[in-house]
Write a protein that holds these residues in place. Structure first.
Motif, PDB file in Angstrom:
ATOM      1  N   LEU A   1       0.830  -1.190   0.000  1.00  0.00           N
ATOM      2  CA  LEU A   1       0.000   0.000   0.000  1.00  0.00           C
ATOM      3  C   LEU A   1       0.867   1.242   0.000  1.00  0.00           C
ATOM      4  CD1 LEU A   1      -2.402  -0.934   2.916  1.00  0.00           C
ATOM      5  CD2 LEU A   1      -3.070  -0.755   0.545  1.00  0.00           C
TER       6      LEU A   1
ATOM      7  N   ASN B   1      -5.418   3.198  -3.653  1.00  0.00           N
ATOM      8  CA  ASN B   1      -4.725   1.947  -3.394  1.00  0.00           C
ATOM      9  C   ASN B   1      -5.428   0.764  -4.036  1.00  0.00           C
ATOM     10  OD1 ASN B   1      -2.219   2.001  -1.712  1.00  0.00           O
ATOM     11  ND2 ASN B   1      -3.509   3.397  -0.511  1.00  0.00           N
TER      12      ASN B   1
ATOM     13  N   LEU C   1      -3.988   0.474  -7.448  1.00  0.00           N
ATOM     14  CA  LEU C   1      -2.553   0.773  -7.478  1.00  0.00           C
ATOM     15  C   LEU C   1      -1.826   0.112  -8.650  1.00  0.00           C
ATOM     16  CD1 LEU C   1      -0.655   2.484  -5.744  1.00  0.00           C
ATOM     17  CD2 LEU C   1       0.021   0.421  -4.548  1.00  0.00           C
TER      18      LEU C   1
ATOM     19  N   ALA D   1      -4.961   5.264   3.198  1.00  0.00           N
ATOM     20  CA  ALA D   1      -4.951   3.843   3.555  1.00  0.00           C
ATOM     21  C   ALA D   1      -4.166   3.611   4.840  1.00  0.00           C
ATOM     22  CB  ALA D   1      -4.341   3.032   2.415  1.00  0.00           C
TER      23      ALA D   1
ATOM     24  N   GLN E   1      -6.345  -2.884   6.101  1.00  0.00           N
ATOM     25  CA  GLN E   1      -5.342  -2.651   5.060  1.00  0.00           C
ATOM     26  C   GLN E   1      -5.168  -3.916   4.231  1.00  0.00           C
ATOM     27  OE1 GLN E   1      -1.667  -1.259   6.707  1.00  0.00           O
ATOM     28  NE2 GLN E   1      -2.485   0.739   7.235  1.00  0.00           N
TER      29      GLN E   1
ATOM     30  N   ARG F   1      -7.869  -5.628  -4.022  1.00  0.00           N
ATOM     31  CA  ARG F   1      -7.252  -5.191  -5.272  1.00  0.00           C
ATOM     32  C   ARG F   1      -6.787  -6.391  -6.088  1.00  0.00           C
ATOM     33  NH1 ARG F   1      -2.622  -2.058  -3.631  1.00  0.00           N
ATOM     34  NH2 ARG F   1      -1.357  -3.923  -3.729  1.00  0.00           N
TER      35      ARG F   1
ATOM     36  N   ALA G   1       3.167   7.793  -6.507  1.00  0.00           N
ATOM     37  CA  ALA G   1       3.362   6.490  -5.874  1.00  0.00           C
ATOM     38  C   ALA G   1       4.842   6.246  -5.624  1.00  0.00           C
ATOM     39  CB  ALA G   1       2.778   5.379  -6.745  1.00  0.00           C
TER      40      ALA G   1
END
Lengths: 514, 474
Positions: free
Chosen positions: A344, A353, A356, A397, A405, A412, B322
């Motif tokens: 994450l 997330n 992601l 997150a 989490q 995902r 990210a």
């Protein structure tokens, strides 16, 4: 020494972490504190160890009220704590570590280590610790390092030892040894506060069990209570500890690993010539003590490792040498072992997330432009489907609990068609209620016909999920066993015994009762 | 800032690896524990209100649970807006005190302080207030102006000076969001300006095309210069702070060298100054000839919008953020960290290059070695004050533009040294870098604070920590 906690309450703002907790630790007892993560065990121990001031309540030592302004005072009063994470300086010797903070000197500030060495030998002989005071700590196995921690407390004349999740990092054998040591210590009149959520160990070693749930003592149980009973007390509802799963229906073998070698930067072979297959609709669990090549194995499959030789094929396609992105697009779902580091982005929202590794695919992006609406819609769906408890999809997150989490990561990875699913430590640090849920999802993925690889250091989890179990030791495969293999055999294999040897030894000991 | 480059620990020394892991787990657990306790353990959702009102004592930003996300620098660069604002206020107050202390009037009055203390105080007050009034009038509106033009002239000056600050600040901010501390805006401005200027005075093209080429050349120059840093970092792991600092020196001296060659000198002259840019190569004035404000400012606004879009709405920005927030997770998700570094630096360089263009095509119209002034370094402060968000950077750029523009007026009309502006700017950085100091001074609650006064106090590494200052990236 008798230790009493009376009506301990600890509030953080309006949140009550400990609510009038009473606890009496009698001399010569192992008193277990059982509770889920977040139940308030750690807060309570931090109060006891002088790290927190209790909001209300008092601590009594031998019927005398005390208050600790810090760990130093707690130690002086005879309370020692062994943290889950060892507080040792790796490059120091055992004696130096033990002396640290409590040095005896002979004038002019010169260290007098010989006195410390002596004490270590005394204690080591007394309890059969087999610790060499001159060994350098980083060279010692984890189990021995833990004993050094215990010695540290004993040298300071601790009468009450707090052991915080001490078995989390140990092999089954080391765990048994630790439980033995705990028995000896209590025989000697020391008392132990044992914090754990592993029911088996708690039952094996405790004299009294106190169950804490949501900051309150919900029950005091007898060690003879059944594990199901204890688990129900801990969680607050009946839990089925054993998962009903249908036997696997293995299909074609689509995932093959052949002669896989992964080298660390220093050239060491951290994965050393692994070969195994996983069939569609089958769960292969990889068991082993932490740090025996499991991490590198899973990372090599995902293309995260650099020095990989051998072959990994999925549905006939070679994965070695491909980029992570290509491997993910090839249909590999991956749950990394440390979700907060690899799984994450803590500052990203839950919604972000959840995409992601799909942020650049339809419907989440068109060209370079992302669609916040699609991302948000996906988030709403997944949050509902996986019962992720978050204030909103846009919360970072990092603010979620560990279990939630993990649900985000699982949601995902499981929400796209997979050809292979790999999960490392899928339920580490996850509360019991979520474990059940996550396990069911993994089994559902298997039943959908996906080959599944689970890496876990928890034998319970391995035994529960696995159709077959591969045991890794120092990067080598010790053997692949059926899912019904006994805990003892696995334990021996995790300590480096081959399958045949382990079977033979267990056979000898138990007279053939596997 | 980039611990993500290291390989996972070798397993044979298993102890350290597993104990470290245990540590992580431990701190994770600790962080979680209270939050999890807010959930019911019996599998039912608690009443939503209860969950919402229960303040979670552990702040989400835990400096130990994830070192790279929670580095001090990261927290500083993305700190809360309130702290940024208060830092400016505090710095202005301290600057005012400094003005008063160094004022000759005040010094004279203080010689008889004990007989007439009010004299000193009123002198101090008037010194500081006059200076700041002058600063304001020199940067926002000139209230004594006789015409509309002269009234708003200071504001346009501010925006003119702000233009390169905004562009370069955006570069620093964008790189930072990708986890890169780009100290090299100065060099990138210089190289961008050099490219732009060369195209501006060497090529002779029709209007429109020429300017467009100049702008592109400036961006390419900056992008190449910064992109080199990105490539070096991605390929060799060299640290971008060292690289960009060194690249600044190289750029400075490279420009000096260029200016010593005939290609960059005026015909018949050996002075280190380039020919004037063609009139087709300069930004048209935005508000007519009475003001210096040029179209470069519009470009800066467009750049701000672009960076906002890039960071918040594009896949590229998603990747960059990210990589910046958690490179390990990015890599695991299939995002190329190397590509992120190179791309972030190249875009940052292009933005700094725009600042260079604003200088050579806007205000200066020639290339000299001093064309970048100290914009590249001020840009770091601007990005810092703007909390690395595009519009924050824009606002901070305007503020610093005002300082610069107003400082000149202040010095001219009150004799207060323009250096005081530098002091104020430096103080701002200092305060932003020390959020706890600002919070303590204004008695602000620490984000995620809780009642105990004892946490983190000589905790011997036990799982308690001082609550970190929070603040997710804007």
């Amino acid at each position: 020494m008798k230790l009493e906690l009376i009506g301990i309450t600890k509030r953080f703002g309006t949140f009550v972490a400990n609510d009038h907790i009473d606890l009496v630790v009698e001399p010569g007892q192992v008193h277990s504190l059982l509770g889920e993560n977040g139940a308030g065990k750690s807060t309570l121990m931090n109060v006891l160890y002088g790290l927190y001031d209790p909001t209300e309540g008092e601590i009594r030592v031998d019927d005398e009220r005390v208050s600790f302004k810090g760990p130093g005072e707690a130690m002086a009063a005879g309370i020692g704590m062994v943290h889950q994470h060892f507080m040792l300086v790796p490059v120091f010797t055992v004696a130096e570590n033990v002396a640290l903070g409590n040095e005896t000197t002979r004038g002019a500030g010169l260290l007098n280590l010989s006195r410390t060495r002596e004490r270590i030998r005394e204690i080591s002989d007394q309890y059969g610790f087999a610790v060499d005071p001159d060994a350098v700590v980083e060279d010692l196995p984890v189990g021995v390092q833990q004993r050094v921690e215990i010695i540290k407390a004993l040298v300071r004349d601790a009468e009450v030892l707090i052991l915080d999740e001490p078995t989390a990092v140990l092999t089954p054998k080391e765990t048994d040894e630790l439980l033995g040591i705990m028995g000896q210590l209590t025989k000697d009149g020391k008392s132990i506060v044992f914090i754990s959520h592993k029911l088996r160990e708690v039952k094996a070693v405790s004299h009294v069990i106190t169950v804490i749930r949501r900051g309150k003592v919900v029950a005091t149980a007898d060690p003879s209570a059944s594990t199901t009973e204890l688990a129900s007390l801990m969680v607050g509802r009946s839990v089925s500890l054993s998962l009903d799963k249908a036997p696997a229906v293995p299909g074609e073998v689509s995932f093959r690993v052949r002669d896989l070698v992964v080298q660390a930067a220093n050239g060491q072979r951290v994965v050393d010539g692994l070969s195994f297959d996983v069939a569609d609709g089958e769960i292969l669990a990889v068991a082993g003590v932490q740090g025996n090549g499991q991490t590198e194995l899973t990372e090599a499959i995902l293309g995260l490792q650099d020095h990989v030789s051998g072959s990994i094929t999925l549905g006939g396609t070679e994965l070695v040498g491909r980029s992570v992105k290509e491997i993910i697009s090839a249909g590999v779902g991956f749950v990394p072992e440390d979700r907060s580091v690899e799984g994450l982005v803590g500052t990203f929202s839950v919604a972000e997330n959840l995409v992601l590794n799909r942020y650049d695919a339809a419907p989440f992006a068109r060209g370079l432009s992302m669609s916040p609406a699609a991302v948000a819609q996906n988030a709403d769906e997944k949050i509902a489907e996986f019962d992720v408890r978050t204030q909103s999809a846009s919360s970072p997150a990092g603010t979620l609990s560990g279990g939630n989490q993990q649900k985000v990561v699982m949601a995902r990875e499981l929400s796209r068609p997979l050809k292979l699913f790999i999960a490392s430590q899928p339920t580490r640090g996850v509360d019991v209620g979520s474990i059940e849920f996550l396990h069911r999802r993994i089994i559902a993925e298997r039943d959908g016909g996906t080959p599944v690889v689970i890496v876990s250091t928890e034998l319970d989890e391995v035994l529960e999920l696995a159709d077959r179990i591969a045991v890794l030791y120092r990067g080598r495969l010790m053997g692949i066993m059926p899912g019904t293999v006994s805990r003892d055999v696995l334990g021996l294999m995790m300590a480096g015994m081959s399958a045949d040897e382990a079977l033979a030894q267990v056979h000898d000991v138990q007279g053939g009762n596997l | 800032m980039s611990p993500q480059d290291e390989n996972p620990p070798a397993p044979a020394s298993g102890n350290s690896a597993s104990s470290r892991r245990a540590a992580r787990e431990n701190s994770e657990q600790d962080e979680r524990r209270v939050q999890e306790a807010t959930e019911t353990a019996d599998g039912e959702l608690p009443p939503p209100a209860a969950e919402a009102t229960a303040p979670v004592p552990e702040p989400e930003t835990d400096p130990e649970s994830d070192p790279q996300e929670r580095s001090l620098l990261y927290r500083v660069m993305t700190g809360s807006a309130l702290v940024a604002f208060l830092s400016v206020v505090l710095s202005l107050i301290l600057g005012g005190i400094l003005i008063a202390v160094t004022d000759p009037e005040v010094a004279r009055a203080s010689s008889y302080f004990f007989t007439r203390p009010l004299d000193t105080l009123s002198a101090a007050w008037s010194a500081a207030s006059n200076a700041y009034v002058a600063l304001f009038q020199g940067s926002v509106i000139n209230v004594r102006g006789t015409s509309f033009t002269s009234v708003i002239y200071p504001l346009t000056q501010t925006l003119t000076v702000a233009t390169p600050l905004i562009c370069a600040g955006l570069g620093v901010a964008l790189a930072f969001r990708a986890g890169l501390f780009n100290i090299g805006a100065q060099g990138q401005i210089l190289i961008g300006a050099t490219f732009a200027a060369w195209v501006g005075f060497t090529l002779h093209l029709p209007a429109g095309v020429h300017l467009l080429l100049v702008v592109l050349a400036g961006m390419v120059g900056g992008a190449v210069w910064a992109g080199l840093v990105g490539v070096l970092k991605a390929r060799t792991g060299a640290h971008e702070v060292i690289l960009t600092i060194m690249f600044n020196y190289i750029a400075t001296n490279l420009v000096l060298y260029f200016l010593s060659t005939p290609a960059f000198q005026r015909p018949g002259s050996t002075n280190p100054i380039s020919p004037q840019l063609d009139s087709t190569a300069v930004y048209p004035l935005l508000l007519g000839s009475a003001f210096r404000l040029h179209w470069g400012f519009v470009v800066a606004v467009v750049a701000t919008v672009f960076v906002w879009w890039l960071l918040n709405r594009s896949t590229v920005g998603f990747e960059l953020r990210a990589v910046g927030a958690n490179a390990s997770a990015a890599r695991t998700a299939g995002i190329s960290v190397s590509r992120g570094y190179i791309l972030a630096m190249a875009i940052a360089g292009a933005l700094a290059g725009l600042a260079g263009v604003a200088q050579v095509s806007g205000t200066e119209q020639v290339l000299t070695s001093g064309v970048a002034a100290s914009f590249g370094f001020d840009a770091i402060t601007v990005a810092l004050l703007g909390r690395s968000s595009p519009w924050g950077t824009f606002a901070a750029g305007v503020l610093f533009g005002a300082f610069r523009a107003g400082g000149v007026t202040m010095q001219a009309s009150t004799g207060t040294s323009i250096d005081i502006v530098l002091v104020v700017q430096s103080l701002i950085v200092l305060f932003i870098a020390a959020p706890p100091l600002v919070r303590a001074l204004f008695r602000l609650p620490v984000p995620g604070a809780e009642s105990t006064g004892k946490r983190g106090k000589k905790n011997k590494g036990t799982p308690t920590r001082t609550p970190a200052s929070t603040g997710a990236a804007a």
